[in-house]
Design a protein around this motif. Structure first.
Motif, PDB file in Angstrom:
ATOM      1  N   PRO A  60       5.661  -0.269   5.968  1.00 54.59           N
ATOM      2  CA  PRO A  60       4.581  -0.166   6.947  1.00 54.59           C
ATOM      3  C   PRO A  60       4.836   0.981   7.923  1.00 54.59           C
ATOM      4  O   PRO A  60       5.977   1.297   8.237  1.00 54.59           O
ATOM      5  N   GLY A  61       3.792   1.583   8.346  1.00 52.54           N
ATOM      6  CA  GLY A  61       3.891   2.654   9.327  1.00 52.54           C
ATOM      7  C   GLY A  61       2.518   3.227   9.571  1.00 52.54           C
ATOM      8  O   GLY A  61       1.528   2.792   8.959  1.00 52.54           O
ATOM      9  N   PRO A  62       2.425   4.196  10.449  1.00 49.83           N
ATOM     10  CA  PRO A  62       1.133   4.815  10.744  1.00 49.83           C
ATOM     11  C   PRO A  62       0.449   5.320   9.475  1.00 49.83           C
ATOM     12  O   PRO A  62       1.087   5.896   8.600  1.00 49.83           O
ATOM     13  N   ILE A  66      -2.852  -2.401   5.401  1.00 47.90           N
ATOM     14  CA  ILE A  66      -2.256  -3.554   4.732  1.00 47.90           C
ATOM     15  C   ILE A  66      -3.107  -4.797   4.965  1.00 47.90           C
ATOM     16  O   ILE A  66      -3.515  -5.086   6.092  1.00 47.90           O
ATOM     17  N   LEU A  67      -3.351  -5.530   3.901  1.00 50.53           N
ATOM     18  CA  LEU A  67      -4.033  -6.824   3.959  1.00 50.53           C
ATOM     19  C   LEU A  67      -2.993  -7.910   3.782  1.00 50.53           C
ATOM     20  O   LEU A  67      -2.210  -7.874   2.832  1.00 50.53           O
ATOM     21  N   GLU A  68      -2.964  -8.868   4.699  1.00 52.82           N
ATOM     22  CA  GLU A  68      -2.128 -10.051   4.503  1.00 52.82           C
ATOM     23  C   GLU A  68      -3.040 -11.235   4.208  1.00 52.82           C
ATOM     24  O   GLU A  68      -3.884 -11.598   5.031  1.00 52.82           O
ATOM     25  N   ASP A 130      -3.859  -0.129   1.204  1.00 55.35           N
ATOM     26  CA  ASP A 130      -2.776   0.487   0.447  1.00 55.35           C
ATOM     27  C   ASP A 130      -1.871  -0.573  -0.163  1.00 55.35           C
ATOM     28  O   ASP A 130      -1.195  -0.317  -1.157  1.00 55.35           O
ATOM     29  N   ALA A 131      -1.833  -1.745   0.457  1.00 56.06           N
ATOM     30  CA  ALA A 131      -0.969  -2.821  -0.006  1.00 56.06           C
ATOM     31  C   ALA A 131      -1.547  -4.161   0.419  1.00 56.06           C
ATOM     32  O   ALA A 131      -2.262  -4.254   1.417  1.00 56.06           O
ATOM     33  N   VAL A 132      -1.212  -5.181  -0.351  1.00 58.23           N
ATOM     34  CA  VAL A 132      -1.597  -6.558  -0.042  1.00 58.23           C
ATOM     35  C   VAL A 132      -0.327  -7.396  -0.085  1.00 58.23           C
ATOM     36  O   VAL A 132       0.488  -7.245  -0.999  1.00 58.23           O
TER      37      VAL A 132
END
Length: 146
Positions: A60-62, A66-68, A130-132
Motif C-alpha cells: 500500500p502507498g500513494p 485497494i478494496l477490502e 489495484d488490489a482486493v
C-alpha cells in the motif's frame, strides 16, 4: 454446513434476501465488541502479523487503490489508508460500517471510505482497484465460492 455458511453461500443475494438480512443482523450485533479481541496481547499480535502479510503482498502507498471486502470495523482498511493507499471497505453489517466510519473520522482519514455491501456481489466497475483483500471470512462463504 454451519448456519453462518448457509447464510453466505449464494452469490446472488439481493439486499432484501432473508439470508443477507440475517448475516447483516448477526454481524451488526457483534460490532460493539468486535475490536475487543484485538486489544488483548494475542489479538494484537495476530492483527500485526495479519497486516504484515497484507502489507507485504499489497504494497500500500500513494496511488494504490485497494478494496477490502468484509472490512468489519475497518482495522485493516485504516492501516492501509495510513500507508497512503486510497481504500474502499465494504461489509454486510450496518453497525460494522458505522463503527469503521466513526474510526476513520476520528483518525482524520480522508482516503478511506466504507459502505454496506455484499462481498459476493460487488458493484464496482472493472479495474476500479489495484488490489482486493479480505481476511477472516473465507470459512463463512462455503466451498462453492472458493
Amino acid at each position: 454446513m454451519t448456519r453462518s455458511t448457509e447464510l453466505q453461500r449464494d452469490a446472488e443475494w439481493p439486499i432484501n434476501d432473508p439470508r443477507y438480512r440475517q448475516a447483516s443482523s448477526h454481524w451488526s450485533k457483534e460490532a460493539p465488541a468486535y475490536d475487543d479481541a484485538y486489544r488483548t496481547r494475542e489479538g494484537s499480535l495476530y492483527a500485526d502479523l495479519e497486516y504484515e502479510l497484507i502489507e507485504r503482498y499489497l504494497k500500500p502507498g500513494p496511488g494504490r487503490r485497494i478494496l477490502e471486502i468484509c472490512s468489519g470495523t475497518g482495522r485493516n482498511s485504516l492501516r492501509l489508508a495510513r500507508a497512503g493507499a486510497q481504500v474502499q471497505g465494504i461489509d454486510v453489517a450496518d453497525e460494522m460500517v458505522e463503527t469503521a466510519r466513526r474510526k476513520a473520522a476520528e483518525a482524520g482519514a480522508s482516503n478511506v471510505a466504507f459502505q454496506v455491501g455484499n462481498a459476493l456481489k460487488l458493484d464496482f466497475p472493472d479495474e476500479s482497484f489495484d488490489a482486493v483483500v479480505g481476511t477472516r471470512f473465507m470459512y463463512k462463504i462455503g466451498r462453492a465460492h472458493v
